[in-house]
Enzyme design. Structure first.
Site, short mmCIF file in Angstrom:
data_model
loop_
_atom_site.label_atom_id
_atom_site.label_comp_id
_atom_site.label_asym_id
_atom_site.label_seq_id
_atom_site.Cartn_x
_atom_site.Cartn_y
_atom_site.Cartn_z
N GLY A 195 -28.84 -73.18 -33.71
CA GLY A 195 -29.23 -71.98 -34.37
C GLY A 195 -30.47 -72.08 -35.27
O GLY A 195 -31.23 -71.09 -35.15
N HIS A 196 -30.33 -73.07 -35.93
CA HIS A 196 -31.71 -73.08 -36.91
C HIS A 196 -32.86 -73.46 -36.09
O HIS A 196 -33.97 -73.07 -36.70
CB HIS A 196 -31.30 -74.48 -37.96
CG HIS A 196 -30.14 -74.04 -38.86
ND1 HIS A 196 -28.82 -74.71 -38.54
CD2 HIS A 196 -30.02 -73.37 -39.89
CE1 HIS A 196 -28.05 -74.54 -39.33
NE2 HIS A 196 -28.62 -73.55 -40.34
N GLN A 238 -26.11 -60.55 -44.51
CA GLN A 238 -27.16 -61.40 -45.34
C GLN A 238 -28.38 -60.97 -44.86
O GLN A 238 -29.52 -60.68 -45.74
CB GLN A 238 -26.95 -62.68 -45.13
CG GLN A 238 -28.03 -63.75 -45.63
CD GLN A 238 -27.58 -65.00 -45.59
OE1 GLN A 238 -26.91 -65.62 -46.64
NE2 GLN A 238 -28.13 -65.97 -44.66
N ARG A 289 -20.08 -74.87 -39.84
CA ARG A 289 -18.72 -75.22 -40.09
C ARG A 289 -18.06 -75.50 -38.67
O ARG A 289 -16.90 -75.96 -39.00
CB ARG A 289 -18.14 -73.79 -40.71
CG ARG A 289 -18.56 -73.24 -42.14
CD ARG A 289 -18.35 -71.69 -42.35
NE ARG A 289 -19.17 -71.49 -43.61
CZ ARG A 289 -18.38 -71.42 -44.82
NH1 ARG A 289 -17.18 -71.80 -44.71
NH2 ARG A 289 -18.91 -71.33 -45.88
N LYS A 314 -26.41 -63.97 -37.23
CA LYS A 314 -25.07 -64.26 -37.17
C LYS A 314 -24.71 -63.92 -38.28
O LYS A 314 -23.20 -63.01 -38.75
CB LYS A 314 -24.76 -65.72 -37.01
CG LYS A 314 -23.36 -65.95 -37.13
CD LYS A 314 -23.15 -67.57 -36.57
CE LYS A 314 -23.07 -68.26 -37.67
NZ LYS A 314 -22.35 -68.36 -38.92
N ASN A 339 -27.05 -79.21 -42.36
CA ASN A 339 -26.37 -79.33 -41.33
C ASN A 339 -26.71 -78.68 -39.86
O ASN A 339 -26.28 -77.90 -39.58
CB ASN A 339 -24.72 -79.13 -41.66
CG ASN A 339 -23.89 -79.68 -40.61
OD1 ASN A 339 -23.10 -78.82 -39.80
ND2 ASN A 339 -23.82 -81.21 -40.42
N LEU A 340 -27.85 -78.99 -39.55
CA LEU A 340 -28.75 -77.98 -38.64
C LEU A 340 -28.34 -78.04 -37.37
O LEU A 340 -27.80 -79.27 -36.98
CB LEU A 340 -30.15 -78.40 -38.96
CG LEU A 340 -30.73 -78.40 -40.31
CD1 LEU A 340 -32.24 -78.47 -40.33
CD2 LEU A 340 -30.65 -76.93 -41.01
#
Ligand code: PAF
Length: 272
Positions: free
Chosen positions: A32-33, A146, A180, A142, A28-29
């Protein structure tokens, strides 16, 4: 762009691929990716992305099942942005996988109400690192917690991998791009932009930083029906709550539900 639909397919040619820069994704790129692909292009390596929705990092099965899947569009986008390879494994990647236990600080922020989340993240990444053997990995900031946990994991295990963090890419409203966001209605998107507004408010008044001030921002967000998981001012390494902006940089981090959708964002404050 060469597509590997299984690890077996990848393994057949792995030794001929040279040095690789790796961008792990759950598909679901969005921009940002692709901004991470752009960062990877600054190096001479070939670029490999993975697309895999990792069950191990979801503690809510509905969240896992609802995770948006747009494989054809993802492949087109990666190709257009100059990605060289994409690895799309199936769930057999989880067979006999070595489980990784994330360190204690993984239980703060996003780990607090999502027990096991970062164990799942590190477990799948360790497996991808083993399979791909990347020279460089690129992660978005973001997901700041992580990013830190993966950086530490690489250092603690002496993996010979350089990690690079990409800045958060935002809509013009300030809303951080996220897969999302596709689950938000137009009205919810307007409300979701308040998250970044609150982070900015905190930054602009950082000389008044204390628990009361942060809590007043929580109240503000809740007045729009936003359900806060956490909004915290903390040390950017340990994630311990802190307001000591006179002496050190801090991280303001938020996770909140807008409708049923869980969103995260953060802002680094430089010390006064
Ligand atoms: O950030 C993500 O999309 C995921 O946590 C990752 C790094 C692809 C691991 O599944």
């Amino acid at each position: 762009m060469k597509i590997f639909n299984s690890i077996q397919e990848f393994n057949k040619v792995k030794d001929d691929l040279g040095k690789l820069s790796f961008i792990p994704t759950m598909g679901n790129l969005h921009r940002g990716h692709t901004s991470l692909v752009d960062i990877a292009k600054q190096f001479n390596n070939k670029i490999i992305a993975s697309i895999y929705v990792n069950k191990l990092q979801f503690n809510d099965n509905n969240d896992y099942l609802r995770y948006p899947k747009t494989l054809d569009a993802d492949i087109k986008l990666l190709e257009k942005h100059g990605c060289d390879y994409v690895l799309i494994p199936d769930d057999s990647i989880l067979e006999n996988i070595q489980t990784i236990k994330a360190p204690l600080k993984s239980q703060k922020l996003c780990g607090k109400n999502r027990p096991g989340h970062f164990d799942g993240v590190l477990t799948i990444l360790n497996e991808f690192f083993r399979i791909i053997g990347p020279d460089i990995v690129v992660f978005g900031k973001k997901d700041y917690q992580q990013f830190i946990l993966v950086r530490d994991f690489i250092n603690d295990n002496n993996l010979n991998i350089k990690i690079i963090g990409g800045n958060t890419i935002r809509e013009s409203s300030g809303l951080a791009l996220s897969s999302r966001n596709n689950l938000l209605s137009d009205q919810e998107k307007v409300i979701a932009a308040k998250l970044y507004e609150a982070l900015n408010d905190i930054e602009s008044q950082k000389s008044n930083l204390d628990l009361n001030f942060v809590n007043s921002k929580k109240d503000y967000l809740e007045s729009f029906g936003i359900n806060i998981d956490y909004l915290i001012s903390c040390d950017p390494e340990s994630f311990q709550e802190s307001y000591d902006i006179k002496n050190k940089d801090l991280l303001i981090a938020i996770a909140a539900y807008v409708g049923k959708v869980r969103l995260i964002d953060n802002l680094k404050l430089t010390k006064l």
